[in-house]
Design an enzyme around this catalytic site. Structure first.
Site, PDB file in Angstrom:
ATOM      1  N   LEU A 105       0.872  -1.173   0.000  1.00  0.00           N
ATOM      2  CA  LEU A 105       0.000   0.000   0.000  1.00  0.00           C
ATOM      3  C   LEU A 105       0.908   1.222   0.000  1.00  0.00           C
ATOM      4  CD1 LEU A 105      -2.602  -1.117   2.711  1.00  0.00           C
ATOM      5  CD2 LEU A 105      -3.061  -0.830   0.277  1.00  0.00           C
ATOM      6  N   ASP A 106       0.571   2.240  -0.806  1.00  0.00           N
ATOM      7  CA  ASP A 106       1.465   3.398  -0.848  1.00  0.00           C
ATOM      8  C   ASP A 106       1.410   4.168   0.469  1.00  0.00           C
ATOM      9  OD1 ASP A 106      -0.674   5.334  -0.944  1.00  0.00           O
ATOM     10  OD2 ASP A 106      -0.972   4.747  -3.023  1.00  0.00           O
ATOM     11  N   ARG A 107       2.271   5.127   0.594  1.00  0.00           N
ATOM     12  CA  ARG A 107       2.470   5.814   1.888  1.00  0.00           C
ATOM     13  C   ARG A 107       1.190   6.442   2.424  1.00  0.00           C
ATOM     14  NH1 ARG A 107       6.345  11.077   2.922  1.00  0.00           N
ATOM     15  NH2 ARG A 107       6.425  10.924   5.206  1.00  0.00           N
TER      16      ARG A 107
END
Length: 328
Positions: A105-107
């Site tokens: 999952l991106d930041r």
């Protein structure tokens, strides 16, 4: 070297090096040795008597461990970040730092993330042929238009290729549930940006049939065999009228096309447009079945008859509070 045993890439995956595809890269770049010799063949068979090294360190098969983790917003999915940003591994004890994350999952995203040292499980969850569902709750910076939601299902052409969702359910003007089967890099954000929206919140709540539940951000839990089985099984279709899929859209378009064709034919024949037909009766009524009488437990309780209340004394209306004058 044994002629039997398991393939080298599968053996490395069982050691927690990564997925089988990731292990192929280790092998093909010459970072793997078998019995003191460099090996670039992922299909080589490894037996119990073989010694395998990766980057000069011997590796052995480990007991599979699978953990569900609630990734908080603001942390990156990596063990060591070259930019010095905070990572998800600071929430895990050192004994679990050998686990790798399945996908990422991106930041700015949050929610359900799986970590494991089981390369076979990673392969099953990530390979496109398995079509494992992943469900997200997404909030946008502006209200959605229905044609745009349809376009998410049909597909959107982006520099990354054609991206589409499996199903979408509107929750409010700016919130939707969206289910993906093949997750490209930052797919939801890319699709939204292509249609002129900005994602303000993105939460993954499900993989396969395993839900995030009430796990708090930063918390984790080891999964048992039953829960791992849920990861590998998609739920049955909800069948809700609010859930839009490509089949629903195609069916709706076919109905609209047939209606237009009938209207055009009537106009050409000089006939007045056909009136809308009444809503068809329920299937049971059409077959002559009478509705079943409700039991007492299914009936909505009737309100009690209102009567003039009897006057009660103050001591009966208000309980005495300890320490008050009335209590003494």
């Amino acid at each position: 070297m044994s002629e039997e045993g398991i393939r080298l890439n599968k053996f490395l995956a069982s050691c927690g090096i990564g997925s089988r595809r990731g292990c192929d890269e280790f092998i093909q770049t010459g970072r793997v040795e078998v019995n003191g010799h460099s090996c670039t063949n992922p299909g080589m068979r490894i037996g119990p008597e073989d010694h395998v090294k990766v980057d000069g360190r011997r590796v052995v098969a480990k007991t599979p461990v699978v953990v569900i983790f609630h990734k908080p917003r603001g942390f990156v999915c990596t063990k060591e970040d070259e930019l010095g940003r905070e990572t998800i591994y600071q929430f895990l004890p050192p004994a679990l730092h050998h686990l790798h994350h399945v996908g990422r999952l991106d930041r700015d995203s949050e929610g359900l993330l799986i970590l494991t040292n089981d390369g076979d499980l990673t392969q099953k969850l990530m390979h496109p042929s398995k079509s494992m569902e992943k469900e997200y709750h997404v909030t946008s910076n502006q209200p959605f238009e229905n044609p745009h939601l349809d376009q998410f299902l049909v597909g959107i052409y982006t520099p990354e290729g054609k991206l589409k969702a499996k199903s979408i359910e509107r929750q409010s003007a700016r919130r939707i549930k969206i289910v993906l089967e093949h997750g490209a890099k930052r797919q939801i954000r890319v699709m939204f940006e292509a249609m002129g929206y900005q994602v303000t919140k993105l939460l993954r709540v499900r993989i396969g049939s395993l839900w995030l539940g009430d796990l708090e951000p930063g918390d984790f839990q080891q999964l048992n065999a039953t829960e791992i089985g849920l990861l590998l099984k998609n739920p049955k279709a909800a069948g809700s009228a609010k859930v839009f899929t490509k089949d629903v859209i195609d069916e709706r378009k076919a109905v609209e096309k047939a209606q237009k064709a009938r209207a055009a034919a009537s106009e050409a024949a000089g006939k007045p447009p056909a009136k809308k037909t009444a809503k068809p009766a329920a299937r049971g009524a059409a077959q002559g079945f009478k509705p079943r009488a409700k039991s007492d437990l299914e009936k909505k309780p009737k309100p009690a008859k209102r009567g003039r209340p009897q006057a009660t004394s103050r001591s009966e209306r208000t309980p005495k509070r300890p320490g008050s004058k009335r209590h003494r």
